[in-house]
Motif scaffolding. Structure first.
Motif, PDB file in Angstrom:
ATOM      1  N   ARG A   9       0.857  -1.178   0.000  1.00 36.13           N
ATOM      2  CA  ARG A   9       0.000   0.000   0.000  1.00 36.13           C
ATOM      3  C   ARG A   9       0.894   1.230   0.000  1.00 36.13           C
ATOM      4  O   ARG A   9       1.996   1.189   0.549  1.00 36.13           O
ATOM      5  N   PRO A  10       0.455   2.317  -0.636  1.00 37.46           N
ATOM      6  CA  PRO A  10       1.268   3.535  -0.614  1.00 37.46           C
ATOM      7  C   PRO A  10       1.257   4.171   0.774  1.00 37.46           C
ATOM      8  O   PRO A  10       0.289   4.031   1.528  1.00 37.46           O
ATOM      9  N   THR A  11       2.345   4.828   1.107  1.00 39.75           N
ATOM     10  CA  THR A  11       2.454   5.608   2.345  1.00 39.75           C
ATOM     11  C   THR A  11       2.892   7.020   1.929  1.00 39.75           C
ATOM     12  O   THR A  11       3.271   7.231   0.773  1.00 39.75           O
ATOM     13  N   PRO A  12       2.872   7.976   2.835  1.00 33.20           N
ATOM     14  CA  PRO A  12       3.301   9.331   2.458  1.00 33.20           C
ATOM     15  C   PRO A  12       4.720   9.395   1.875  1.00 33.20           C
ATOM     16  O   PRO A  12       5.014  10.221   1.029  1.00 33.20           O
ATOM     17  N   ASN A  13       5.609   8.491   2.316  1.00 32.93           N
ATOM     18  CA  ASN A  13       7.000   8.526   1.858  1.00 32.93           C
ATOM     19  C   ASN A  13       7.372   7.400   0.900  1.00 32.93           C
ATOM     20  O   ASN A  13       8.527   7.288   0.507  1.00 32.93           O
ATOM     21  N   GLY A  14       6.444   6.517   0.563  1.00 36.60           N
ATOM     22  CA  GLY A  14       6.778   5.383  -0.309  1.00 36.60           C
ATOM     23  C   GLY A  14       5.713   4.315  -0.262  1.00 36.60           C
ATOM     24  O   GLY A  14       4.616   4.498  -0.766  1.00 36.60           O
ATOM     25  N   TYR A  15       6.029   3.190   0.403  1.00 35.63           N
ATOM     26  CA  TYR A  15       5.080   2.078   0.481  1.00 35.63           C
ATOM     27  C   TYR A  15       5.430   1.164   1.644  1.00 35.63           C
ATOM     28  O   TYR A  15       6.537   1.189   2.174  1.00 35.63           O
ATOM     29  N   THR A  16       4.470   0.332   2.029  1.00 39.66           N
ATOM     30  CA  THR A  16       4.681  -0.738   3.000  1.00 39.66           C
ATOM     31  C   THR A  16       3.874  -1.930   2.519  1.00 39.66           C
ATOM     32  O   THR A  16       2.740  -1.776   2.057  1.00 39.66           O
ATOM     33  N   GLY A  17       4.488  -3.109   2.586  1.00 40.30           N
ATOM     34  CA  GLY A  17       3.811  -4.275   2.032  1.00 40.30           C
ATOM     35  C   GLY A  17       4.116  -5.572   2.746  1.00 40.30           C
ATOM     36  O   GLY A  17       4.868  -5.613   3.713  1.00 40.30           O
ATOM     37  N   ILE A  18       3.516  -6.635   2.208  1.00 39.22           N
ATOM     38  CA  ILE A  18       3.590  -7.972   2.794  1.00 39.22           C
ATOM     39  C   ILE A  18       4.139  -8.956   1.763  1.00 39.22           C
ATOM     40  O   ILE A  18       3.852  -8.857   0.577  1.00 39.22           O
ATOM     41  N   TYR A  19       4.901  -9.912   2.218  1.00 39.31           N
ATOM     42  CA  TYR A  19       5.583 -10.894   1.393  1.00 39.31           C
ATOM     43  C   TYR A  19       4.617 -11.870   0.719  1.00 39.31           C
ATOM     44  O   TYR A  19       3.645 -12.320   1.321  1.00 39.31           O
ATOM     45  N   VAL A  20       4.929 -12.221  -0.554  1.00 38.21           N
ATOM     46  CA  VAL A  20       4.216 -13.271  -1.291  1.00 38.21           C
ATOM     47  C   VAL A  20       5.294 -14.198  -1.855  1.00 38.21           C
ATOM     48  O   VAL A  20       6.159 -13.763  -2.621  1.00 38.21           O
ATOM     49  N   HIS A  21       5.237 -15.481  -1.489  1.00 35.45           N
ATOM     50  CA  HIS A  21       6.306 -16.419  -1.831  1.00 35.45           C
ATOM     51  C   HIS A  21       6.282 -16.901  -3.281  1.00 35.45           C
ATOM     52  O   HIS A  21       7.288 -16.841  -3.967  1.00 35.45           O
ATOM     53  N   PHE A  22       5.146 -17.428  -3.774  1.00 36.27           N
ATOM     54  CA  PHE A  22       5.095 -18.030  -5.103  1.00 36.27           C
ATOM     55  C   PHE A  22       4.623 -17.065  -6.186  1.00 36.27           C
ATOM     56  O   PHE A  22       3.807 -16.190  -5.938  1.00 36.27           O
ATOM     57  N   ASP A  23       5.094 -17.282  -7.393  1.00 36.10           N
ATOM     58  CA  ASP A  23       4.611 -16.623  -8.606  1.00 36.10           C
ATOM     59  C   ASP A  23       4.606 -15.103  -8.516  1.00 36.10           C
ATOM     60  O   ASP A  23       3.611 -14.453  -8.808  1.00 36.10           O
ATOM     61  N   GLY A  24       5.731 -14.520  -8.176  1.00 31.12           N
ATOM     62  CA  GLY A  24       5.808 -13.077  -8.006  1.00 31.12           C
ATOM     63  C   GLY A  24       6.053 -12.274  -9.262  1.00 31.12           C
ATOM     64  O   GLY A  24       6.020 -11.051  -9.211  1.00 31.12           O
ATOM     65  N   GLY A  25       6.288 -12.928 -10.379  1.00 32.51           N
ATOM     66  CA  GLY A  25       6.563 -12.202 -11.615  1.00 32.51           C
ATOM     67  C   GLY A  25       5.334 -11.502 -12.160  1.00 32.51           C
ATOM     68  O   GLY A  25       4.200 -11.919 -11.911  1.00 32.51           O
ATOM     69  N   PRO A  26       5.536 -10.430 -12.914  1.00 35.37           N
ATOM     70  CA  PRO A  26       4.416  -9.665 -13.466  1.00 35.37           C
ATOM     71  C   PRO A  26       3.464 -10.485 -14.333  1.00 35.37           C
ATOM     72  O   PRO A  26       2.269 -10.215 -14.361  1.00 35.37           O
ATOM     73  N   SER A  27       3.964 -11.493 -15.036  1.00 32.27           N
ATOM     74  CA  SER A  27       3.087 -12.268 -15.922  1.00 32.27           C
ATOM     75  C   SER A  27       2.029 -13.045 -15.152  1.00 32.27           C
ATOM     76  O   SER A  27       0.988 -13.389 -15.710  1.00 32.27           O
ATOM     77  N   SER A  28       2.248 -13.308 -13.862  1.00 33.65           N
ATOM     78  CA  SER A  28       1.213 -13.977 -13.066  1.00 33.65           C
ATOM     79  C   SER A  28       0.534 -13.030 -12.076  1.00 33.65           C
ATOM     80  O   SER A  28      -0.671 -13.111 -11.873  1.00 33.65           O
ATOM     81  N   LYS A  29       1.294 -12.134 -11.451  1.00 35.94           N
ATOM     82  CA  LYS A  29       0.707 -11.252 -10.438  1.00 35.94           C
ATOM     83  C   LYS A  29      -0.201 -10.178 -11.023  1.00 35.94           C
ATOM     84  O   LYS A  29      -1.278  -9.916 -10.508  1.00 35.94           O
ATOM     85  N   LEU A  30       0.239  -9.505 -12.083  1.00 32.45           N
ATOM     86  CA  LEU A  30      -0.573  -8.407 -12.623  1.00 32.45           C
ATOM     87  C   LEU A  30      -1.948  -8.874 -13.102  1.00 32.45           C
ATOM     88  O   LEU A  30      -2.953  -8.258 -12.722  1.00 32.45           O
ATOM     89  N   PRO A  31      -2.059  -9.928 -13.901  1.00 31.79           N
ATOM     90  CA  PRO A  31      -3.398 -10.363 -14.317  1.00 31.79           C
ATOM     91  C   PRO A  31      -4.293 -10.704 -13.123  1.00 31.79           C
ATOM     92  O   PRO A  31      -5.466 -10.321 -13.085  1.00 31.79           O
ATOM     93  N   LEU A  32      -3.747 -11.400 -12.145  1.00 40.39           N
ATOM     94  CA  LEU A  32      -4.539 -11.792 -10.979  1.00 40.39           C
ATOM     95  C   LEU A  32      -5.007 -10.565 -10.197  1.00 40.39           C
ATOM     96  O   LEU A  32      -6.185 -10.459  -9.827  1.00 40.39           O
ATOM     97  N   LEU A  33      -4.108  -9.614  -9.964  1.00 41.99           N
ATOM     98  CA  LEU A  33      -4.469  -8.417  -9.200  1.00 41.99           C
ATOM     99  C   LEU A  33      -5.469  -7.540  -9.949  1.00 41.99           C
ATOM    100  O   LEU A  33      -6.419  -7.021  -9.349  1.00 41.99           O
TER     101      LEU A  33
END
Length: 185
Positions: A9-33
């Protein structure tokens, strides 16, 4: 071998997020998201961010096809090749010293020191895709982008247009990810 990533999620100075182990490449993550935002979460970015970033105790092992609930059958078929699997969290981790595992987070200041390849920042206007080479910024993929777009070549991205003005670059379903398929068996 898995491709590690973070959903953030965006923050005032950048972002903060949570780890995802499998299939992190754009070809799988972007379509799903993109499809999850449109169909599963009904374009409610706050609900999507809460579910994917805030409500996870440790991290995600995998984001599953359950995030496509509510999507048209042709979108589901194109993104999953007919496979179905649930999202799963990293709840069964054991630390070397036996202490409870801690939440696996990232920020713009800690990203470079972590072993990850992609950060996906869920912004109001779309998904910012930040590659490992530079953890400060990346291209923005608009929320209205057709999830069937071919996201295998990050160099070709330049603020991909919403699906109302663009068509998918590559027709037909993407091949299922072999590591994900093997991990579920």
């Amino acid at each position: 071998m898995s491709t590690s990533s973070y959903i953030a999620r965006p923050t005032p100075n950048g972002y903060t997020g949570i780890y995802v182990h499998f299939d992190g490449g754009p070809s799988s993550k972007l379509p799903l998201l993109l499809a999850a935002y449109e169909h599963h979460f009904g374009q409610d970015l706050a609900a999507m961010t809460r579910h994917l970033v805030d409500d996870v105790a440790i991290g995600w092992e995998e984001l599953g096809s359950d995030l496509l609930d509510g999507a048209p059958p042709e979108i589901v078929a194109a993104l999953t090749c007919g496979e179905h699997w649930p999202s799963s969290t990293l709840d069964n981790l054991v630390t070397p010293d036996g202490s409870p595992p801690t939440r696996m987070t990232v920020t713009e200041t800690t990203a470079a020191e972590q072993d990850l390849e992609w950060v996906y920042v869920l912004r109001p206007e779309g998904i910012e895709v930040i590659p490992a080479q530079r953890f400060s910024s990346g291209p923005l993929i608009a929320w209205g982008t057709d999830p069937r777009t071919n996201f295998t070549d990050p160099a070709a991205w330049s603020r991909v247009a919403p699906s109302t003005t663009a068509s998918p670059r590559s027709p037909g379903p993407a091949a299922p990810n072999a590591s994900r398929t093997a991990a579920r068996r």
